[in-house]
Motif scaffolding. Structure first.
Motif, PDB file in Angstrom:
ATOM      1  N   GLN A 299       0.832  -1.208   0.000  1.00 56.91           N
ATOM      2  CA  GLN A 299       0.000   0.000   0.000  1.00 56.91           C
ATOM      3  C   GLN A 299       0.865   1.255   0.000  1.00 56.91           C
ATOM      4  OE1 GLN A 299      -2.023   1.460   3.653  1.00 56.91           O
ATOM      5  NE2 GLN A 299      -3.920   1.132   2.543  1.00 56.91           N
ATOM      6  N   ARG A 300       1.918   1.270   0.823  1.00 60.77           N
ATOM      7  CA  ARG A 300       2.804   2.430   0.857  1.00 60.77           C
ATOM      8  C   ARG A 300       3.463   2.650  -0.506  1.00 60.77           C
ATOM      9  NH1 ARG A 300       3.657   0.796   6.329  1.00 60.77           N
ATOM     10  NH2 ARG A 300       5.175  -0.772   5.695  1.00 60.77           N
TER      11      ARG A 300
ATOM     12  N   ARG B  89       1.091   4.126  -3.093  1.00 58.83           N
ATOM     13  CA  ARG B  89       0.762   5.515  -2.763  1.00 58.83           C
ATOM     14  C   ARG B  89       1.938   6.435  -3.030  1.00 58.83           C
ATOM     15  NH1 ARG B  89      -2.737   4.879   2.927  1.00 58.83           N
ATOM     16  NH2 ARG B  89      -4.740   4.414   1.912  1.00 58.83           N
TER      17      ARG B  89
ATOM     18  N   ASP C  92       3.422   7.376   5.840  1.00 60.25           N
ATOM     19  CA  ASP C  92       2.470   8.198   5.088  1.00 60.25           C
ATOM     20  C   ASP C  92       3.244   9.176   4.212  1.00 60.25           C
ATOM     21  OD1 ASP C  92       0.728  10.605   4.588  1.00 60.25           O
ATOM     22  OD2 ASP C  92      -0.746   9.346   5.588  1.00 60.25           O
TER      23      ASP C  92
ATOM     24  N   ASP D 157       2.018   7.039  -6.555  1.00 58.83           N
ATOM     25  CA  ASP D 157       0.811   7.727  -7.006  1.00 58.83           C
ATOM     26  C   ASP D 157       0.144   6.987  -8.173  1.00 58.83           C
ATOM     27  OD1 ASP D 157      -1.100   9.720  -6.775  1.00 58.83           O
ATOM     28  OD2 ASP D 157      -0.130  11.031  -8.233  1.00 58.83           O
TER      29      ASP D 157
ATOM     30  N   ASN E 255      -6.815   2.493  -1.036  1.00 57.87           N
ATOM     31  CA  ASN E 255      -7.806   2.441   0.042  1.00 57.87           C
ATOM     32  C   ASN E 255      -8.495   1.076   0.068  1.00 57.87           C
ATOM     33  OD1 ASN E 255      -7.247   5.079   0.735  1.00 57.87           O
ATOM     34  ND2 ASN E 255      -8.918   5.936  -0.460  1.00 57.87           N
TER      35      ASN E 255
ATOM     36  N   ASN F 281      -4.775   4.976  -4.950  1.00 56.04           N
ATOM     37  CA  ASN F 281      -4.953   5.527  -3.602  1.00 56.04           C
ATOM     38  C   ASN F 281      -4.810   4.446  -2.540  1.00 56.04           C
ATOM     39  OD1 ASN F 281      -7.470   4.159  -3.414  1.00 56.04           O
ATOM     40  ND2 ASN F 281      -8.582   5.955  -4.157  1.00 56.04           N
TER      41      ASN F 281
END
Length: 566
Positions: A233-234, A237, A383, A240, A245, A243
């Motif tokens: 997931q990181r 993200r 994040d 880009d 989610n 997302n």
């Protein structure tokens, strides 16, 4: 077509009525199919794992994960329809999405760019020539009767991902292999009725581009599997390309779990787990399934472990059978005749490689080299928005550790309480740097710094403007700067002379007494007009090697704490 539909009915408990079209007042079509199901039995909320830790030590679990990443392209993979999560059902579809006869796919080149980015980020070997294949299966949310995917020649393969486990779980570095990354299109979505007697088909998601990441079976615990998925997931993200989610279905993980006795070379029968919408749920689901299989092994019932798909029931905290797992031959792959092969050039790949951002693993290693603890590193690098904020503050001259502490402490607490991201507050990295500089320079205290911080977060403004507006320096604060080496020496020697036993223990290696010297030993100075004191010192030439002080205001005087460090 009718015979095909009838054949599908024979193999699944669906009774498809292609001529039945429901319309709402908005005239948005919903395709209806009836589903005969049994009502699930009420689950037991007090259900516990079926085995204990003693049995687990005799078995080894083998875990692999298939991760589907929904790409953030403006249009779908093979048509010009947009996709927006939460749109009215069947509002973003066309003949290609619906699989109507004669509708031909046109490939979205942005999907290739994102696939190459992710392949490079996962340290994969890219295929200069890859192709698309048809994966045949029948289901109401797949109107074509097949899914466009990649079978024997994926766009990327043989990679790996590095990650660090959380400190609270023992920490440690791990590397997990990546078998392949391939492109495919998503299917539609079934909207089940509350009664369970019928389902409605929403084709908005049909044709949305996916990248499927297949890991090697390198994970051994639910924690490792959850951290692997979190790292994926990181990565997406940071790139880009999605997302990521899980709540929206942009990141979906299917976990394969098997167990075997310690020392056995052959893998056990693997079971696939679905329906996990968070990393913590994945952790719990895997731990439960491992315990379930170990219990069956220990009771001599390993033949009861069959290759199947099981669902994770969050309420009952257990996995339940969904269906028997289809074998590879059931899909009847063959090359997609309506799409050309994908050809990559080294120049194209090099161009994308040069555009890659700093990825999570590199960022963690850089933060570690800056002197931050692993706990700080994992928090900041988790994040992308927090990373950007922290990096910008440090670039403006903020002290690294103080910037990390402010972000991880008061700022993070505010974000959690208000359910905001760091991009949504009015505090800027420049003003955080200015705030830290004002505290370090003795212009304001840490307590006043917190008050200013919360005003900057909620209302914006500048540190200097708020200090001048509230007359903080003149009205409430003065600064006592102690730089005289003789004065420092006097204070240090008094603290050491008053605590000879602790000093001897410290010199003997009991370094934890640093906190004792800082917090317990005080020299009261008679400075009645000063309400806050700041001490500025350098390393000095003291032969004993000590120079660390903190001064704190107490009533009308000040307290000086000294710490002896050899």
């Amino acid at each position: 077509m009718a015979s095909i539909c009838f054949k599908a009915i024979q193999t699944r408990p669906f009774f498809l009525h292609p001529s039945t079209l429901l319309t709402k007042k908005t005239t948005t079509p919903l395709y209806l199919c009836t589903l005969q199901t049994q009502q699930p039995k009420p689950s037991n909320p007090n259900h516990k794992k079926p085995t204990n830790s003693k049995l687990l030590t005799n078995y080894e679990s083998i875990i692999g994960i298939e991760t589907h990443v929904q790409l953030s392209t403006q249009t779908k993979a093979f048509c010009s329809c947009p996709y927006t999560y939460g749109s009215q059902p069947n509002s973003n579809i066309c003949p290609i999405c619906m699989g109507l006869p004669g509708a031909l796919p046109v490939f979205n080149s942005k999907v290739i760019e994102f696939a190459v980015k992710l392949g490079l980020a996962l340290n994969c070997k890219l295929s200069l020539n890859s192709k698309f294949d048809r994966k045949q299966y029948f289901y109401p949310d797949l109107p074509k009767g097949y899914q466009i995917s990649q079978f024997d020649v994926p766009i990327a393969s043989n990679g790996f991902v590095d990650l660090d486990l959380p400190v609270e779980f023992g920490g440690g570095h791990r590397r997990f292999g990546i078998t392949r990354v391939h492109i495919e299109e998503d299917a539609g979505k079934l909207l089940h009725s509350d009664t369970g007697t019928y389902s409605q088909v929403d084709l908005n998601r049909a044709g949305v581009p996916l990248l499927e990441i297949v890991s090697e079976p390198d994970m051994r615990t639910g924690l490792e599997a959850a951290e692997y998925a979190s790292e994926i997931q990181r990565v997406v993200r940071f790139l880009d390309v999605s997302n990521g989610n899980m709540q929206e279905g942009s990141l979906r993980c299917d976990v394969n779990v098997s167990v075997r006795p310690i020392g056995q070379a052959e893998f056990g029968t693997k079971v696939e787990i679905k329906n996990m919408n968070s990393f913590s749920a994945m952790h719990r689901a895997i731990d439960f399934e491992i315990s379930r299989q170990v219990l069956l092994h220990s009771q001599g019932q390993e033949d009861q472990i069959v290759q199947e798909t099981r669902l994770w029931e969050e309420g009952a905290q257990k996995t339940v059978t969904m269906r028997k797992k289809e074998g590879l031959a059931d899909y009847r792959y063959f090359p997609e005749p309506d799409l050309p092969e994908v050809v990559l050039t080294t120049e194209y790949i090099d161009g994308i490689k040069a555009s890659l951002p700093e990825l999570p693993e590199l960022k963690r290693r850089r933060y570690e080299s800056m002197g931050l603890s692993m706990q700080d590193v994992l928090f900041l690098a988790n994040d992308i928005s927090v990373c950007r904020f922290f990096d910008a503050a440090v670039a403006k001259g903020a002290d690294v550790k103080m910037a990390a502490n402010w972000i991880m402490g008061d700022i993070a607490a505010y974000l959690n309480n208000e359910k905001l991201s760091i991009d949504e507050i009015k505090l800027t990295p420049e003003e955080l740097s200015e705030l830290i500089a004002s505290i370090r320079g003795g212009v304001i205290s840490g307590k006043i710094g917190k008050e200013i911080l919360f005003e900057l977060i909620s209302k914006g403004g500048t540190v200097k403007g708020l200090i001048e507006e509230k007359d903080l320096v003149q009205a409430s604060y003065s600064t006592l700067l102690i730089v005289d080496p003789n004065e420092i020496e006097r204070m240090v020697e008094k603290v050491l002379a008053d605590n000879p036993k602790q000093l001897e223990q410290y010199r003997g290696g009991k370094t934890k007494l640093q906190g004792f010297f800082t917090g317990q030993n005080e020299i009261i100075m008679d400075v009645p007009t000063i309400t806050d004191v700041t001490l500025a010192i350098g390393t000095g030439d003291d032969k004993e090697g000590l120079l660390f002080f903190s001064l704190v205001c107490v009533g009308g005087g000040s307290i000086v704490s000294a710490n002896k460090m050899d």
